[in-house]
Design an enzyme around this catalytic site. Structure first.
Site, PDB file in Angstrom:
ATOM      1  N   ASP A   1       0.845  -1.190   0.000  1.00 21.18           N
ATOM      2  CA  ASP A   1       0.000   0.000   0.000  1.00 21.18           C
ATOM      3  C   ASP A   1       0.886   1.248   0.000  1.00 21.18           C
ATOM      4  O   ASP A   1       1.745   1.397   0.871  1.00 21.18           O
ATOM      5  CB  ASP A   1      -0.928  -0.005   1.222  1.00 21.18           C
ATOM      6  CG  ASP A   1      -2.138   0.888   1.006  1.00 21.18           C
ATOM      7  OD1 ASP A   1      -2.425   1.263  -0.151  1.00 21.18           O
ATOM      8  OD2 ASP A   1      -2.815   1.212   1.996  1.00 21.18           O
TER       9      ASP A   1
ATOM     10  N   TYR B   1       1.131   5.643  -0.502  1.00 23.44           N
ATOM     11  CA  TYR B   1       0.654   6.772   0.325  1.00 23.44           C
ATOM     12  C   TYR B   1       0.701   8.025  -0.546  1.00 23.44           C
ATOM     13  O   TYR B   1       1.200   9.060  -0.123  1.00 23.44           O
ATOM     14  CB  TYR B   1       1.629   6.885   1.507  1.00 23.44           C
ATOM     15  CG  TYR B   1       1.187   7.642   2.732  1.00 23.44           C
ATOM     16  CD1 TYR B   1      -0.038   7.392   3.349  1.00 23.44           C
ATOM     17  CD2 TYR B   1       2.018   8.601   3.314  1.00 23.44           C
ATOM     18  CE1 TYR B   1      -0.406   8.067   4.497  1.00 23.44           C
ATOM     19  CE2 TYR B   1       1.659   9.270   4.465  1.00 23.44           C
ATOM     20  CZ  TYR B   1       0.444   8.994   5.058  1.00 23.44           C
ATOM     21  OH  TYR B   1       0.080   9.666   6.211  1.00 23.44           O
TER      22      TYR B   1
ATOM     23  N   HIS C   1      -4.386  13.754   1.864  1.00 20.64           N
ATOM     24  CA  HIS C   1      -4.637  12.827   2.967  1.00 20.64           C
ATOM     25  C   HIS C   1      -3.449  12.823   3.933  1.00 20.64           C
ATOM     26  O   HIS C   1      -3.614  12.935   5.148  1.00 20.64           O
ATOM     27  CB  HIS C   1      -4.872  11.417   2.411  1.00 20.64           C
ATOM     28  CG  HIS C   1      -4.911  10.340   3.457  1.00 20.64           C
ATOM     29  ND1 HIS C   1      -6.006  10.141   4.269  1.00 20.64           N
ATOM     30  CD2 HIS C   1      -3.993   9.414   3.832  1.00 20.64           C
ATOM     31  CE1 HIS C   1      -5.754   9.132   5.096  1.00 20.64           C
ATOM     32  NE2 HIS C   1      -4.535   8.682   4.848  1.00 20.64           N
TER      33      HIS C   1
ATOM     34  N   GLU D   1     -10.842   3.753   3.837  1.00 20.80           N
ATOM     35  CA  GLU D   1      -9.949   4.617   3.067  1.00 20.80           C
ATOM     36  C   GLU D   1     -10.212   4.380   1.588  1.00 20.80           C
ATOM     37  O   GLU D   1     -10.236   3.238   1.123  1.00 20.80           O
ATOM     38  CB  GLU D   1      -8.471   4.356   3.396  1.00 20.80           C
ATOM     39  CG  GLU D   1      -8.106   4.847   4.794  1.00 20.80           C
ATOM     40  CD  GLU D   1      -6.610   4.914   5.065  1.00 20.80           C
ATOM     41  OE1 GLU D   1      -6.212   5.680   5.961  1.00 20.80           O
ATOM     42  OE2 GLU D   1      -5.839   4.199   4.405  1.00 20.80           O
TER      43      GLU D   1
ATOM     44  N   GLU E   1      -9.222   4.218  -2.031  1.00 23.28           N
ATOM     45  CA  GLU E   1      -7.990   4.039  -2.796  1.00 23.28           C
ATOM     46  C   GLU E   1      -8.290   3.386  -4.133  1.00 23.28           C
ATOM     47  O   GLU E   1      -9.352   2.801  -4.343  1.00 23.28           O
ATOM     48  CB  GLU E   1      -7.011   3.118  -2.022  1.00 23.28           C
ATOM     49  CG  GLU E   1      -6.699   3.581  -0.622  1.00 23.28           C
ATOM     50  CD  GLU E   1      -5.468   2.907  -0.016  1.00 23.28           C
ATOM     51  OE1 GLU E   1      -4.725   2.232  -0.766  1.00 23.28           O
ATOM     52  OE2 GLU E   1      -5.265   3.068   1.205  1.00 23.28           O
TER      53      GLU E   1
ATOM     54  N   ASP F   1      -9.152   0.391   2.086  1.00 32.39           N
ATOM     55  CA  ASP F   1      -8.142   0.023   3.095  1.00 32.39           C
ATOM     56  C   ASP F   1      -8.735   0.326   4.479  1.00 32.39           C
ATOM     57  O   ASP F   1      -8.438   1.338   5.101  1.00 32.39           O
ATOM     58  CB  ASP F   1      -6.884   0.852   2.825  1.00 32.39           C
ATOM     59  CG  ASP F   1      -5.800   0.635   3.876  1.00 32.39           C
ATOM     60  OD1 ASP F   1      -5.774  -0.434   4.487  1.00 32.39           O
ATOM     61  OD2 ASP F   1      -4.976   1.561   4.054  1.00 32.39           O
TER      62      ASP F   1
ATOM     63  N   ARG G   1      -8.595   3.257  13.595  1.00 31.43           N
ATOM     64  CA  ARG G   1      -7.766   4.421  13.920  1.00 31.43           C
ATOM     65  C   ARG G   1      -7.219   4.389  15.332  1.00 31.43           C
ATOM     66  O   ARG G   1      -6.105   4.853  15.581  1.00 31.43           O
ATOM     67  CB  ARG G   1      -8.581   5.701  13.727  1.00 31.43           C
ATOM     68  CG  ARG G   1      -9.119   5.899  12.336  1.00 31.43           C
ATOM     69  CD  ARG G   1      -8.001   6.032  11.325  1.00 31.43           C
ATOM     70  NE  ARG G   1      -8.541   6.222   9.981  1.00 31.43           N
ATOM     71  CZ  ARG G   1      -7.808   6.125   8.879  1.00 31.43           C
ATOM     72  NH1 ARG G   1      -6.514   5.824   8.952  1.00 31.43           N
ATOM     73  NH2 ARG G   1      -8.359   6.299   7.697  1.00 31.43           N
TER      74      ARG G   1
ATOM     75  N   GLN H   1      -4.446   1.892  15.446  1.00 28.80           N
ATOM     76  CA  GLN H   1      -3.312   2.443  14.703  1.00 28.80           C
ATOM     77  C   GLN H   1      -2.507   3.434  15.536  1.00 28.80           C
ATOM     78  O   GLN H   1      -1.267   3.407  15.547  1.00 28.80           O
ATOM     79  CB  GLN H   1      -3.836   3.109  13.429  1.00 28.80           C
ATOM     80  CG  GLN H   1      -2.767   3.595  12.467  1.00 28.80           C
ATOM     81  CD  GLN H   1      -3.355   4.135  11.165  1.00 28.80           C
ATOM     82  OE1 GLN H   1      -4.555   4.069  10.926  1.00 28.80           O
ATOM     83  NE2 GLN H   1      -2.496   4.662  10.302  1.00 28.80           N
TER      84      GLN H   1
ATOM     85  N   LYS I   1      -4.836  -2.437  10.219  1.00 27.69           N
ATOM     86  CA  LYS I   1      -5.169  -2.507   8.795  1.00 27.69           C
ATOM     87  C   LYS I   1      -5.457  -3.932   8.317  1.00 27.69           C
ATOM     88  O   LYS I   1      -6.227  -4.128   7.381  1.00 27.69           O
ATOM     89  CB  LYS I   1      -3.972  -1.995   7.974  1.00 27.69           C
ATOM     90  CG  LYS I   1      -3.567  -0.551   8.250  1.00 27.69           C
ATOM     91  CD  LYS I   1      -4.447   0.412   7.488  1.00 27.69           C
ATOM     92  CE  LYS I   1      -3.849   1.814   7.498  1.00 27.69           C
ATOM     93  NZ  LYS I   1      -4.656   2.738   6.682  1.00 27.69           N
TER      94      LYS I   1
ATOM     95  N   THR J   1      -9.245  -5.873   3.718  1.00 28.91           N
ATOM     96  CA  THR J   1      -9.109  -4.938   2.604  1.00 28.91           C
ATOM     97  C   THR J   1     -10.143  -5.390   1.583  1.00 28.91           C
ATOM     98  O   THR J   1     -10.255  -6.591   1.325  1.00 28.91           O
ATOM     99  CB  THR J   1      -7.693  -5.013   1.985  1.00 28.91           C
ATOM    100  OG1 THR J   1      -6.738  -4.708   2.995  1.00 28.91           O
ATOM    101  CG2 THR J   1      -7.547  -4.050   0.815  1.00 28.91           C
TER     102      THR J   1
ATOM    103  N   GLU K   1     -10.667  12.152   8.200  1.00 29.59           N
ATOM    104  CA  GLU K   1     -10.525  13.499   7.651  1.00 29.59           C
ATOM    105  C   GLU K   1     -11.849  14.269   7.704  1.00 29.59           C
ATOM    106  O   GLU K   1     -11.879  15.416   8.136  1.00 29.59           O
ATOM    107  CB  GLU K   1     -10.025  13.410   6.202  1.00 29.59           C
ATOM    108  CG  GLU K   1      -8.595  12.901   6.100  1.00 29.59           C
ATOM    109  CD  GLU K   1      -8.284  12.321   4.723  1.00 29.59           C
ATOM    110  OE1 GLU K   1      -7.846  13.069   3.853  1.00 29.59           O
ATOM    111  OE2 GLU K   1      -8.495  11.101   4.532  1.00 29.59           O
TER     112      GLU K   1
END
Lengths: 439, 439
Positions: free
Chosen positions: A138, A140, A145, A210, A212, A244, A248, A251, A264, A268, A384
C-alpha cells in the site's frame, strides 16, 4: 505513441443492449476482467468480462467463439480461472485479446449468435478476488490525505521531510483481501486513550474506510533487477477500487516504530472488476509536482510520465446505514475526489517498488493510498471528514457519524469521464460492518 | 501435559550412521522437513526429512515404506512437494507422522532395507523455500535489539511506550524470500545523509543482516475469528533461521511514518529445514516479564505460557569475507545470543496477530525480530555490533567491518542444547552479497 484506437471510439456499440445505455459502467470500451461462478452453482471459477449488465463467460466463450491461435492460448488460461497467466503476458498480447473481445462483442459481429449463449447476468454471478495475489503493498500517494492525517498524529510535523522525495509505501496483508460484498467484522484491538495509564483489549471504536485505487501488476521483474521508468507501464495490468479499512484507535497506539499492522490487516476490500490500462488510456493526464516542490529524482522521472503519467479518475464514497436500509433509503454520498490529485503516478509506484531489486510478480496488488482532494470536504476517510472524530457528519436521514457503526455499508465508486471518450466505471466496492467478537 | 516422548530420548539411534555422530545437527530426535530435488536433475520438488548428512526422500519413501493409512495420506502430499497440506493438519496427525518417521529411521527398524534406497546425500540436494508462503510478518520481540537500535534512531526515546504492551510487528515481502545459498544483491536506494540537502539514488552503503527465527504457521484461523492463547501453539508448525537483510541508510530515510519498506524487501533468507515444534519440545523454558515491567494483557497471557512459553535456542552469526574464502580461512563467529531473551513468545505472536480477526494460513511465516542478547557483544546485527557504524569490528584475518561488503557471506546458525536432551540444529542459513546494479 498514442495507444488510443478503435476500441476507445465513443460511438462504438455492442450487440449486448445493456452495454449501450448512457449510465452503464461497462460499455464495450471498458471490458474489465473478473473471476466468478454462477451463484449457488458448483461451477469452477472462471474469468469473465463485464459487458453492460452481463458477463461474457470466457470459459464458455473460449469454446463457442472463433479466436486466433494466440488469443485462444490466453482464453484457455482465463477459462481455467487463471488470470495471472494472462497478466504475465506482454502488453501487446493483452491488447490483442482486448481487440478480439471488442470485435466479438461489437454490434454487427458475426460471433453474436455463438456468444449470446455465453452471457451470464451479473445479478446471477458470485464474484471472487480476481487473481492470486502474491504480495500486497500500500502506497501513500494522496498528499492531501497525508497532510491532513499528519496534522492529527503530528500537529507540529504533518508532512514528513521524505514525503516529497520518496513514494512512501508499506506491505499489507494478502489473506484478508476480500471482494466487494464480503462483510467486514469490527476488529478487537489494544486501545489506549491518551489519558489512560494502560491499554485495554476492546472493540475498535474508531473504525474507518480509506478510498484508494488498487493497481494489479502485469509482467514481473526478476529479483535484483530494477524496472526503469521507460518500462514501468508495461508492468501494469489494470486497476480496481480498494478500501483500506482502518482501525484508527488501534493504529494510533501500535504504529510506531514499524508502521500500521493490526490496524489494517483485518480486511481490505476490492471491487470485482479489473479495468485494464488499455481501457484507461483515454483518461491519462499530465502529471507535475508544483514548481516550488522538489522534482522527482531521475530514476522516477521521465518526460512521458510528466506528459501523461496521471489518470483522471473520479472517486466517490457512499454510505448506507442500517437505518437507511430499513427505511428503503438509498446510500448517501459522503465525498468526491479524483485520482489526478495523487502526488506520485502508477509508473512511479512500480519503478520505486522495484528500484532496490524487489521482484514484483503478476497479480501483485499495489494500493495507491487514500485519495483525498485538496478541499476538506474531499477527504477520503472519516478521520478526515470528521476532523479526527471531533465533528460529526450529518447524514440525509438525520443520523450522524464520526466513525463507522455496525451495520454501515460503505460503497466506493469510480468513473473515468472525458470529453470525446465513452465514460467507463469500476463497479461498486461495497462492504458492511458486522459486530466485533464478544469479549 | 508434557509432550516429551520416546522420540526425544537422547539415547535413540538411527540406522543412518551419520545421524549418530555427536556433532550432527540432524539426529533422529530432530527430523525437520525441507523441499528439495537432486541437484541438476529434472525431478519434481518433493519434501524430505534431514537425517544425519542424508535426506529421506519422502516421494520415494511413501512408495517404498510401510505406513499406516493416516500417515500415507500425509506422505502423499509430501511426495508431491506440498508441505502446506501437512502444515494444515491438526497437531496430533503431525505428531503421528513424526512417530512413524522416527520408527522407520530408528536403529533396528524393519524398514531399513526398503528405506535405505530412499536416501539422498544432502551434499547432492538442491534445497528450495519449503512451502508456499502466503504472507510474511516480521515481529520485533528482541527487546535488547529494539533498545539499542532505538537509541541510534531516537536517542531521547529508545524504547517506545507501546513496546512492553504490544508485540510489535509489520508485514514483509514474500516474493523475495530465498532459501539459504541464494545470493543477495546489494540494493540501490534513496539515501540522504543528515547534512545533505537532498537525497540521491545510490548503492546501499550500510548493508546489514538481522539474526532472527522464523515461525511457520500450521493450521490457520478463519477471517474474523481470533486465536485464544490456549489454542495458539496448535497453530504453530515449526521454526527456521531467518536473516532479515536490512539497508540501514535506506531505512533511516524512508521509514517514517509507515515503517520499513525498500530497506527490507530486497531479500529475506531462511534456512532450508523446518524444525518442528515437536522436535523443540525438550527446549522449552519459562517465560516471564521482569517484575517491574507491565505484565501481558490477559488476551496474550496464560499460565502455560509463563511456565513454558519460551524456547532455549542458541543463535550465532558467522562471517566469511571474500579474502577469507580466497585464503581458505573458515568463517569467523561474530556473536552468540539465545532466543530465550525474546520479550514475547511464539504463542503471543500468533495470538496477537489474530487478535483482530486477521486470518493466518498454513505456511505463513512470522519472523521473531532480531534476537540480540543483553550484552553489547551479543547484538544480532552489525548496526548494533558497530555502534551504528562508528566502531569497526576486527576480524581474525585483520580485516575490519562496520557494514557488509560485496563478497561477504553471512551465516546464521542455531542449536537447541539441554541437559538430558539430544542436541539438535537448524542447518546453516547462509548467503553471499553480490554487487549492486550499475547506475
Amino acid at each position: 505513441m498514442s495507444l488510443i484506437d478503435h476500441t476507445h471510439d465513443p460511438a462504438a456499440q455492442s450487440w449486448v443492449a445493456s452495454a449501450n445505455t448512457p449510465d452503464t459502467e461497462f460499455p464495450i470500451q471498458n471490458l474489465p476482467y473478473g473471476l466468478f461462478r454462477r451463484a449457488g452453482s458448483n461451477d469452477s471459477a472462471r474469468v469473465g468480462v463485464a459487458i453492460g449488465d452481463q458477463i461474457l463467460d470466457l470459459r464458455l466463450a473460449a469454446a463457442a467463439g472463433k479466436w486466433s491461435a494466440a488469443d485462444a492460448v490466453l482464453l484457455h488460461h482465463l477459462a481455467q480461472g487463471d488470470l495471472n497467466a494472462v497478466m504475465a503476458k506482454p502488453a501487446a498480447q493483452r491488447r490483442a485479446l482486448r481487440h478480439a473481445l471488442f470485435a466479438a462483442l461489437q454490434a454487427g459481429s458475426k460471433q453474436e449468435t455463438a456468444l449470446a449463449t455465453c452471457l451470464v447476468p451479473q445479478a446471477e454471478a458470485q464474484m471472487a478476488v480476481p487473481c492470486r495475489i502474491g504480495d500486497y503493498t500500500d502506497f501513500y500517494t494522496g498528499i492531501h490525505h497525508a497532510t491532513t492525517v499528519g496534522k492529527l498524529f503530528r500537529p507540529d510535523n504533518p508532512l514528513l521531510p521524505n514525503y516529497k522525495w520518496v513514494p512512501i509505501g508499506y506491505h499489507g496483508r494478502v489473506s484478508s483481501i476480500g471482494v466487494s460484498g464480503t462483510s467486514v467484522r469490527r476488529p478487537l484491538g489494544q486501545l489506549k486513550a491518551p489519558d489512560a495509564a494502560v491499554p485495554v483489549l476492546a472493540a475498535c471504536k474508531r473504525l474507518d474506510y480509506e478510498l484508494e485505487l488498487g493497481l494489479f501488476v502485469g509482467p514481473g521483474n526478476a529479483l535484483g533487477e530494477p524496472i526503469p521508468m521507460a518500462e514501468a507501464e508495461s508492468h501494469a495490468f489494470g486497476v480496481t477500487l480498494l478500501n483500506d479499512w482502518s482501525a484508527r484507535d488501534v493504529q494510533a497506539w501500535e504504529y510506531q516504530p514499524l508502521g500500521p499492522f493490526l490496524a489494517k490487516n483485518f480486511a481490505t476490500t476490492i471491487s470485482p472488476w479489473i479495468v485494464t490500462m488499455d481501457a484507461l488510456e483515454p483518461f491519462r493526464c499530465a502529471f507535475e509536482h508544483p514548481a516550488e516542490d522538489p522534482q522527482p529524482l531521475p530514476y522516477i522521472d521521465s518526460e512521458q510520465n510528466r506528459r501523461e503519467g496521471g489518470y483522471d479518475i473520479e472517486l466517490e464514497v457512499w454510505l448506507q446505514t442500517e437505518a437507511m436500509r430499513a427505511a428503503g433509503q438509498p446510500a448517501a454520498r459522503l465525498m468526491r475526489s479524483n485520482f489526478k490529485h495523487a502526488y506520485w503516478t502508477l509508473a512511479q509506484m512500480l519503478t520505486h517498488h522495484a528500484s532496490n531489486g524487489c521482484n514484483l510478480q503478476p497479480g501483485d496488488l499495489l494500493g495507491t493510498g487514500t485519495q483525498s482532494g485538496p478541499n476538506p470536504e474531499e477527504g477520503g476517510s472519516l478521520l478526515e471528514l470528521s476532523l479526527g472524530g471531533k465533528q460529526a457528519l450529518s447524514l440525509p436521514n438525520g443520523e450522524t457519524r464520526t466513525f463507522l457503526l455496525d451495520g454501515d455499508t460503505v460503497i466506493l465508486r469510480g468513473y473515468a469521464v472525458k470529453d470525446g471518450a465513452r465514460r467507463i466505471g469500476f463497479g461498486d466496492c461495497a462492504a458492511t460492518i458486522t459486530p466485533a467478537p464478544m469479549l
